[in-house]
Design an enzyme around this catalytic site. Structure first.
Site, PDB file in Angstrom:
ATOM      1  N   ASP A 161      80.589 148.926  82.658  1.00 27.64           N
ATOM      2  CA  ASP A 161      79.520 147.824  83.279  1.00 27.64           C
ATOM      3  C   ASP A 161      80.187 146.544  83.591  1.00 27.64           C
ATOM      4  O   ASP A 161      79.821 145.709  84.292  1.00 27.64           O
ATOM      5  CB  ASP A 161      78.630 147.869  82.213  1.00 27.64           C
ATOM      6  CG  ASP A 161      79.067 147.368  80.823  1.00 27.64           C
ATOM      7  OD1 ASP A 161      80.275 147.680  80.336  1.00 27.64           O
ATOM      8  OD2 ASP A 161      78.167 147.052  80.006  1.00 27.64           O
ATOM      9  N   ARG A 162      81.008 146.186  82.784  1.00 24.49           N
ATOM     10  CA  ARG A 162      81.685 144.658  82.925  1.00 24.49           C
ATOM     11  C   ARG A 162      82.504 144.816  84.031  1.00 24.49           C
ATOM     12  O   ARG A 162      82.490 143.637  84.862  1.00 24.49           O
ATOM     13  CB  ARG A 162      82.746 144.534  81.725  1.00 24.49           C
ATOM     14  CG  ARG A 162      81.767 144.497  80.201  1.00 24.49           C
ATOM     15  CD  ARG A 162      82.655 144.253  79.217  1.00 24.49           C
ATOM     16  NE  ARG A 162      82.970 142.981  79.051  1.00 24.49           N
ATOM     17  CZ  ARG A 162      83.995 142.431  77.895  1.00 24.49           C
ATOM     18  NH1 ARG A 162      84.564 143.311  77.234  1.00 24.49           N
ATOM     19  NH2 ARG A 162      84.388 141.096  78.039  1.00 24.49           N
ATOM     20  N   ASP A 180      76.234 138.799  80.466  1.00 27.85           N
ATOM     21  CA  ASP A 180      75.375 139.877  80.554  1.00 27.85           C
ATOM     22  C   ASP A 180      74.319 140.107  79.226  1.00 27.85           C
ATOM     23  O   ASP A 180      75.178 140.334  78.039  1.00 27.85           O
ATOM     24  CB  ASP A 180      76.068 141.090  80.718  1.00 27.85           C
ATOM     25  CG  ASP A 180      75.285 142.231  80.993  1.00 27.85           C
ATOM     26  OD1 ASP A 180      74.186 142.435  80.742  1.00 27.85           O
ATOM     27  OD2 ASP A 180      75.742 143.376  81.548  1.00 27.85           O
ATOM     28  N   ASP A 211      73.486 154.164  85.544  1.00 28.21           N
ATOM     29  CA  ASP A 211      74.120 152.807  84.627  1.00 28.21           C
ATOM     30  C   ASP A 211      73.847 153.279  82.892  1.00 28.21           C
ATOM     31  O   ASP A 211      72.742 152.986  82.447  1.00 28.21           O
ATOM     32  CB  ASP A 211      73.654 151.503  84.893  1.00 28.21           C
ATOM     33  CG  ASP A 211      74.254 150.283  83.710  1.00 28.21           C
ATOM     34  OD1 ASP A 211      75.210 150.481  83.155  1.00 28.21           O
ATOM     35  OD2 ASP A 211      73.773 149.282  83.920  1.00 28.21           O
ATOM     36  N   ASN A 262      74.400 151.360  76.389  1.00 24.36           N
ATOM     37  CA  ASN A 262      74.254 151.798  74.512  1.00 24.36           C
ATOM     38  C   ASN A 262      73.044 152.014  74.266  1.00 24.36           C
ATOM     39  O   ASN A 262      72.649 152.933  73.498  1.00 24.36           O
ATOM     40  CB  ASN A 262      74.952 150.934  73.757  1.00 24.36           C
ATOM     41  CG  ASN A 262      76.227 150.790  73.922  1.00 24.36           C
ATOM     42  OD1 ASN A 262      77.064 151.676  73.209  1.00 24.36           O
ATOM     43  ND2 ASN A 262      76.665 149.879  74.017  1.00 24.36           N
ATOM     44  N   THR A 268      73.071 145.266  75.061  1.00 22.02           N
ATOM     45  CA  THR A 268      73.218 145.633  73.749  1.00 22.02           C
ATOM     46  C   THR A 268      74.244 144.710  72.965  1.00 22.02           C
ATOM     47  O   THR A 268      73.925 144.178  71.780  1.00 22.02           O
ATOM     48  CB  THR A 268      73.763 146.992  73.399  1.00 22.02           C
ATOM     49  OG1 THR A 268      72.660 147.882  74.064  1.00 22.02           O
ATOM     50  CG2 THR A 268      73.667 147.364  71.937  1.00 22.02           C
TER      51      THR A 268
END
Length: 259
Positions: free
Chosen positions: A110-111, A130, A6, A9, A133
């Site tokens: 990631d979303r 979540d 994963d 950022n 960053t």
């Protein structure tokens, strides 16, 4: 074993899985300039500390929100594992759901992965919060489809901006303060960040629920999820490793015969 990667950022989180069971997890700082060989050195050393070796990995799946990292991560996987990684968002990779937004290609990997994992683990409809960053709230319908969400500055990003823009404000760690009304600069900053984000999450969840028209379940993930769970009762589930779990599910959806 499967290596789930994963790329965020700030950090790259790697986890080795035997089936769906996580064996070990490692983090390295995200850098767009890191070479395949550097990944090899870092990962071999990290794995060796846990009595593992690169040869233990037989498959890799990757989700990245930092596109410039992908070329060298591919090279790392091919050179050191002898495999081409499955990459979220690439043509032919089935997520088992649909991003029902204006421009699906814009949805962060990631979303989407979080949406997949949350629906499999907790059912829907729901909101995934979540703490990364950026702080994101993503809505997943009853069928598991991603239907949109909210992006706000992340907690540490806000702290960094406050420190940089105000000469007299120190850099602080995120902690739950004992009271809302601070009696000194440190307490005032901690209260503003902690209770400010709690209020933001609670307010956004209320507005999303009102707009959606249903009492959606709330799943929190990310490194600070456990900390913020202490300040609110809004979360139904706290699952710090949700993204990694989603990567594993997507891998087996696309490669059902893999072990």
């Amino acid at each position: 074993m499967l290596l789930a990667v994963d790329v965020g950022n700030t950090n790259i989180t790697c986890a080795a899985f035997q089936g769906r069971e996580m064996v070990q997890q490692w983090r390295i700082a995200t850098s767009g300039s890191r070479t395949a060989e550097e990944y090899g050195v870092l990962m071999s050393q990290a794995m060796a500390l846990d009595n593992m070796k690169l040869a233990d990995i037989t498959d890799v799946i990757v989700a990245t929100v930092v596109p410039e990292t992908l070329f060298n991560i591919r090279g790392f996987c091919r050179r050191y594992f002898g495999v081409s990684p499955l990459v979220i968002g690439e043509e032919g990779v089935d997520l088992g759901m649909k991003p029902m937004i204006d421009t699906p290609a814009e949805a962060g990997a990631d979303r989407l992965v979080d949406a997949v994992a949350a629906h499999i683990r907790y059912g829907g409809p729901l909101i995934v919060v979540d703490f990364g960053t950026g702080t994101t709230l993503d809505v997943v319908d009853a069928d598991g489809n991603y239907i949109g969400g909210v992006i706000a500055p992340g907690v540490n990003l806000s702290l960094d901006a406050l420190h940089r823009a105000a000469a007299k404000l120190p850099r602080i760690a995120v902690e739950k303060p004992g009271r809302v009304i601070g009696k000194n600069t440190l307490e005032c900053m901690q209260s503003g960040i902690y209770w400010g984000y709690v209020a933001m999450i609670e307010g956004l969840v209320a507005r999303i629920r009102a707009e959606y028209g249903e009492n959606l379940k709330i799943v929190a993930t990310g490194g600070l999820a456990v900390l913020f769970d202490k300040g609110t009762d809004i979360f139904d589930f706290v699952d710090p490793d949700l993204t990694l779990a989603g990567l594993v599910e997507i891998f087996y959806l696309n490669k059902p015969m893999a072990t």
